[in-house]
Design a protein around this motif. Structure first.
Motif, mmCIF file in Angstrom:
data_model
loop_
_atom_site.group_PDB
_atom_site.id
_atom_site.type_symbol
_atom_site.label_atom_id
_atom_site.label_comp_id
_atom_site.label_asym_id
_atom_site.label_seq_id
_atom_site.Cartn_x
_atom_site.Cartn_y
_atom_site.Cartn_z
ATOM 1 N N UNK A 40 1.012 -1.021 0.120
ATOM 2 C CA UNK A 40 0.288 -0.158 -0.070
ATOM 3 C C UNK A 40 0.596 1.375 0.126
ATOM 4 N N UNK A 41 1.923 0.938 0.719
ATOM 5 C CA UNK A 41 2.411 2.423 0.918
ATOM 6 C C UNK A 41 3.256 2.649 -0.413
ATOM 7 N N UNK A 42 3.846 1.042 -1.199
ATOM 8 C CA UNK A 42 4.780 1.483 -2.256
ATOM 9 C C UNK A 42 4.089 2.167 -3.485
ATOM 10 N N UNK A 43 2.491 1.691 -3.061
ATOM 11 C CA UNK A 43 1.501 2.516 -4.847
ATOM 12 C C UNK A 43 1.108 3.907 -4.151
ATOM 13 N N UNK A 44 1.033 4.059 -2.912
ATOM 14 C CA UNK A 44 0.673 4.828 -2.914
ATOM 15 C C UNK A 44 2.135 6.308 -2.976
ATOM 16 N N UNK A 45 2.817 5.952 -2.360
ATOM 17 C CA UNK A 45 3.802 6.731 -3.909
ATOM 18 C C UNK A 45 4.120 6.851 -4.796
ATOM 19 N N UNK A 56 2.701 18.071 -14.172
ATOM 20 C CA UNK A 56 3.322 18.771 -14.809
ATOM 21 C C UNK A 56 2.989 19.252 -16.794
ATOM 22 N N UNK A 57 2.156 18.061 -16.863
ATOM 23 C CA UNK A 57 2.395 17.661 -18.222
ATOM 24 C C UNK A 57 0.834 17.924 -19.630
ATOM 25 N N UNK A 58 0.524 18.065 -20.451
ATOM 26 C CA UNK A 58 0.273 19.051 -21.159
ATOM 27 C C UNK A 58 -1.388 17.300 -20.884
ATOM 28 N N UNK A 59 -2.185 17.441 -20.204
ATOM 29 C CA UNK A 59 -2.783 16.526 -20.257
ATOM 30 C C UNK A 59 -4.305 16.868 -18.996
ATOM 31 N N UNK A 60 -5.652 16.221 -19.768
ATOM 32 C CA UNK A 60 -6.604 16.091 -19.090
ATOM 33 C C UNK A 60 -6.522 16.402 -17.131
ATOM 34 N N UNK A 61 -7.285 17.318 -16.949
ATOM 35 C CA UNK A 61 -7.393 17.521 -15.289
ATOM 36 C C UNK A 61 -7.689 16.536 -14.880
ATOM 37 N N UNK A 62 -9.058 15.308 -15.394
ATOM 38 C CA UNK A 62 -9.067 13.912 -14.405
ATOM 39 C C UNK A 62 -8.445 13.122 -14.538
ATOM 40 N N UNK A 63 -6.857 13.069 -15.359
ATOM 41 C CA UNK A 63 -5.685 11.739 -15.637
ATOM 42 C C UNK A 63 -4.848 12.465 -13.817
ATOM 43 N N UNK A 64 -4.828 13.239 -13.939
ATOM 44 C CA UNK A 64 -3.638 13.567 -12.228
ATOM 45 C C UNK A 64 -4.578 13.456 -11.208
ATOM 46 N N UNK A 65 -6.090 13.370 -11.284
ATOM 47 C CA UNK A 65 -7.313 13.333 -10.689
ATOM 48 C C UNK A 65 -7.390 11.899 -9.682
ATOM 49 N N UNK A 66 -7.254 11.032 -11.183
ATOM 50 C CA UNK A 66 -7.550 9.566 -10.827
ATOM 51 C C UNK A 66 -6.269 9.382 -10.539
ATOM 52 N N UNK A 67 -4.903 9.540 -10.714
ATOM 53 C CA UNK A 67 -4.094 8.774 -9.855
ATOM 54 C C UNK A 67 -3.547 9.405 -8.619
ATOM 55 N N UNK A 68 -4.344 10.780 -7.921
ATOM 56 C CA UNK A 68 -4.383 11.044 -6.538
ATOM 57 C C UNK A 68 -5.151 10.396 -5.943
ATOM 58 N N UNK A 69 -6.255 10.331 -6.305
ATOM 59 C CA UNK A 69 -7.603 8.816 -5.586
ATOM 60 C C UNK A 69 -7.152 7.583 -5.312
ATOM 61 N N UNK A 70 -6.111 7.107 -6.787
ATOM 62 C CA UNK A 70 -5.666 5.842 -6.860
ATOM 63 C C UNK A 70 -5.493 5.879 -5.656
#
Length: 107
Positions: A40-45, A56-70
């Motif tokens: 869990x710690x490794x996957x969270x990091x 930092x990149x030119x991607x839709x806002x949903x992408x970093x939000x999905x990573x952060x929620x995961x």
């Protein structure tokens, strides 16, 4: 008289066998807790790092939000794993990874 002494020895042997099984079971439980907490710690990091890189990149806002929620779900799994709720932690790890994979699909 010898019957009484033999029965005491046999119960002592049984208690020793039970102690051996209990030690082995406690080792398995401890390993499961460490595995759930560590994963869990490794996957969270990894999820936080991916969210920051995608932010930092030119991607839709949903992408970093999905990573952060995961990553948040995986962090919760690490906490539950450290408290001995390894089955729930496993399911949360799967859900967190699926959420991060969903974010990867939108990328």
């Amino acid at each position: 008289m010898s019957g009484r002494a033999d029965s005491d020895d046999s119960t002592a042997d049984l208690r020793a066998e039970d102690t051996g099984r209990d030690d082995e079971a406690s080792r398995e439980v401890r390993r499961a807790r460490w595995a759930a907490t560590g994963a869990g710690a490794v996957l969270a990091l990894a999820g936080v790092a991916a969210a920051l890189l995608r932010l930092a990149g030119p991607v839709p806002a949903l992408v970093p939000v999905a990573y952060a929620c995961g990553a948040a779900v995986c962090a919760l799994a690490a906490v539950l794993g450290s408290r001995g709720r390894t089955r729930r932690a496993l399911w949360l790890l799967v859900a967190g990874l699926m959420t991060m994979a969903l974010g990867d699909q939108f990328d």
